[in-house]
Design a protein around this motif. Structure first.
Motif, mmCIF file in Angstrom:
data_model
loop_
_atom_site.group_PDB
_atom_site.id
_atom_site.type_symbol
_atom_site.label_atom_id
_atom_site.label_comp_id
_atom_site.label_asym_id
_atom_site.label_seq_id
_atom_site.Cartn_x
_atom_site.Cartn_y
_atom_site.Cartn_z
ATOM 1 N N ASN A 1 7.250 75.976 34.434
ATOM 2 C CA ASN A 1 7.144 74.958 34.334
ATOM 3 C C ASN A 1 8.318 73.919 35.001
ATOM 4 O OD1 ASN A 1 8.775 75.121 32.376
ATOM 5 N ND2 ASN A 1 8.094 73.535 31.353
ATOM 6 N N ALA A 2 8.528 75.048 35.960
ATOM 7 C CA ALA A 2 10.079 73.844 37.107
ATOM 8 C C ALA A 2 8.974 73.611 37.676
ATOM 9 C CB ALA A 2 10.144 75.491 38.059
ATOM 10 N N ALA A 3 9.170 72.396 38.175
ATOM 11 C CA ALA A 3 8.956 71.436 38.734
ATOM 12 C C ALA A 3 8.889 70.815 40.141
ATOM 13 C CB ALA A 3 8.767 69.486 37.689
ATOM 14 N N ASP B 1 14.828 53.875 35.645
ATOM 15 C CA ASP B 1 13.595 52.927 35.316
ATOM 16 C C ASP B 1 12.502 53.766 35.551
ATOM 17 O OD1 ASP B 1 15.609 51.644 33.594
ATOM 18 O OD2 ASP B 1 15.859 50.293 35.728
ATOM 19 N N SER B 2 11.742 54.677 36.001
ATOM 20 C CA SER B 2 11.038 55.211 36.443
ATOM 21 C C SER B 2 10.062 55.332 34.835
ATOM 22 C CB SER B 2 10.463 56.477 37.182
ATOM 23 O OG SER B 2 11.020 57.298 37.036
ATOM 24 N N GLY B 3 10.335 55.969 34.210
ATOM 25 C CA GLY B 3 9.908 56.975 33.039
ATOM 26 C C GLY B 3 10.114 58.576 33.467
ATOM 27 N N LEU B 4 9.934 58.752 34.562
ATOM 28 C CA LEU B 4 10.200 60.189 34.849
ATOM 29 C C LEU B 4 10.865 60.721 33.876
ATOM 30 C CD1 LEU B 4 9.689 62.513 36.292
ATOM 31 C CD2 LEU B 4 11.173 62.052 38.265
ATOM 32 N N ALA B 5 12.372 60.864 33.104
ATOM 33 C CA ALA B 5 13.289 61.226 32.576
ATOM 34 C C ALA B 5 12.832 61.545 31.503
ATOM 35 C CB ALA B 5 14.374 60.986 32.394
ATOM 36 N N HIS B 6 12.071 60.708 30.595
ATOM 37 C CA HIS B 6 10.924 60.905 29.711
ATOM 38 C C HIS B 6 9.464 62.106 29.652
ATOM 39 C CE1 HIS B 6 8.969 59.454 25.366
ATOM 40 N NE2 HIS B 6 8.612 59.238 25.912
ATOM 41 N N TRP B 7 9.034 61.885 30.812
ATOM 42 C CA TRP B 7 7.571 62.718 31.378
ATOM 43 C C TRP B 7 8.536 63.917 30.663
ATOM 44 C CZ3 TRP B 7 6.460 65.692 34.636
ATOM 45 C CH2 TRP B 7 4.774 65.816 34.583
ATOM 46 N N LEU B 8 9.788 64.377 31.438
ATOM 47 C CA LEU B 8 9.875 65.683 31.523
ATOM 48 C C LEU B 8 10.614 65.895 30.210
ATOM 49 C CD1 LEU B 8 12.111 65.173 34.678
ATOM 50 C CD2 LEU B 8 10.310 65.977 35.024
ATOM 51 N N GLN C 1 9.461 65.318 26.999
ATOM 52 C CA GLN C 1 7.932 65.189 26.681
ATOM 53 C C GLN C 1 7.349 66.980 26.873
ATOM 54 O OE1 GLN C 1 6.122 62.226 27.474
ATOM 55 N NE2 GLN C 1 5.387 61.510 25.478
ATOM 56 N N ARG C 2 7.621 67.051 27.976
ATOM 57 C CA ARG C 2 6.914 68.595 28.341
ATOM 58 C C ARG C 2 7.859 69.513 28.427
ATOM 59 N NH1 ARG C 2 4.583 64.437 30.036
ATOM 60 N NH2 ARG C 2 2.271 63.909 30.410
ATOM 61 N N ALA C 3 9.234 69.904 27.838
ATOM 62 C CA ALA C 3 10.061 70.468 27.846
ATOM 63 C C ALA C 3 10.636 71.005 29.256
ATOM 64 C CB ALA C 3 10.165 71.406 26.924
ATOM 65 N N ILE C 4 10.695 70.264 30.302
ATOM 66 C CA ILE C 4 11.049 70.686 32.062
ATOM 67 C C ILE C 4 11.605 70.660 32.254
ATOM 68 C CG2 ILE C 4 10.727 70.388 34.400
ATOM 69 C CD1 ILE C 4 7.083 69.101 33.457
ATOM 70 N N ARG C 5 12.979 72.267 32.209
ATOM 71 C CA ARG C 5 13.793 71.422 32.299
ATOM 72 C C ARG C 5 14.612 72.194 34.132
ATOM 73 N NH1 ARG C 5 15.889 68.224 30.228
ATOM 74 N NH2 ARG C 5 18.470 69.728 30.466
ATOM 75 N N GLN C 6 13.791 72.639 34.588
ATOM 76 C CA GLN C 6 14.266 72.902 35.799
ATOM 77 C C GLN C 6 13.410 72.611 37.613
ATOM 78 O OE1 GLN C 6 12.861 77.150 36.428
ATOM 79 N NE2 GLN C 6 15.337 78.212 36.798
#
Length: 193
Positions: free
Chosen positions: A7-9, A96-103, A105-110
């Motif tokens: 799940n590395a993004a 302030d984009s919501g990106l950190a929260h999105w990551l 929520q999906r347990a994306i760490r990379q």
């Protein structure tokens, strides 16, 4: 070799039409878009998450001012319906984009970061990602920047600006790899799409 989680993004920053505006001046890494394209194809092939970031400037003089063609994604980097899209108004894609929260929520760490501009949005985002504890990689040959004058008026070539930005990130915030190393880390079935 660096191995990447399933799940590395891949985080593609600001690959919009405006970045090709001639007023931005000379740039480095003329093959950066090819490297980005190879990474994007490999990420899609491996079904790992792809995140597109679009800059919507608050400055009417910006190449990314809303309502003009400069805000549109370059054809090769148009998001698929299944891919995440975030808009930002400052260089840092995590602000302030919501990106950190999105990551989270999906347990994306990379996070594997590509795009523009190396010493602006790429560097700002990578610094925040590192500070927030993400395993952050910036792909050196899949980013680029432009010639820049310092406060004393000295002109710095884009390659020097790029190298210094990556060196700053390597101190505490991110690992700096090239695209071949990243592709190898995806596994044998995902090399170059």
């Amino acid at each position: 070799m660096t191995a990447f989680a399933s799940n590395a993004a891949l985080l593609i920053i600001d690959m919009q039409n405006g970045i090709n505006h001639p007023r931005l001046g000379p740039r480095n890494n003329p093959e950066a878009e090819l490297r980005m394209g190879e990474l994007l194809a490999a990420w899609r092939h491996s079904e790992r998450p792809v995140i597109h970031v679009r800059h919507m400037s608050r400055d009417p003089q910006s190449v990314f001012w809303p309502g003009q063609s400069g805000c549109q994604f370059q054809h090769a980097f148009t998001p698929l319906a299944s891919e995440a899209l975030f808009e930002k108004h400052v260089p840092d894609a995590l602000c302030d984009s919501g990106l950190a929260h999105w990551l989270h929520q999906r347990a994306i760490r990379q996070l594997v970061i590509v795009g523009v501009i190396t010493n602006n949005s790429v560097e700002s985002t990578a610094r925040s990602a590192g500070n927030l504890g993400f395993d952050t990689v910036v792909v050196a040959d899949a980013c680029y920047t432009f010639d820049q004058r310092d406060l004393q008026g000295r002109l710095w070539p884009a390659q020097d600006v790029h190298a210094l930005a990556l060196s700053n990130l390597a101190m505490d915030y991110a690992r700096i790899l090239d695209s071949a190393e990243v592709l190898a880390g995806l596994g044998p079935n995902n090399l170059r799409g």
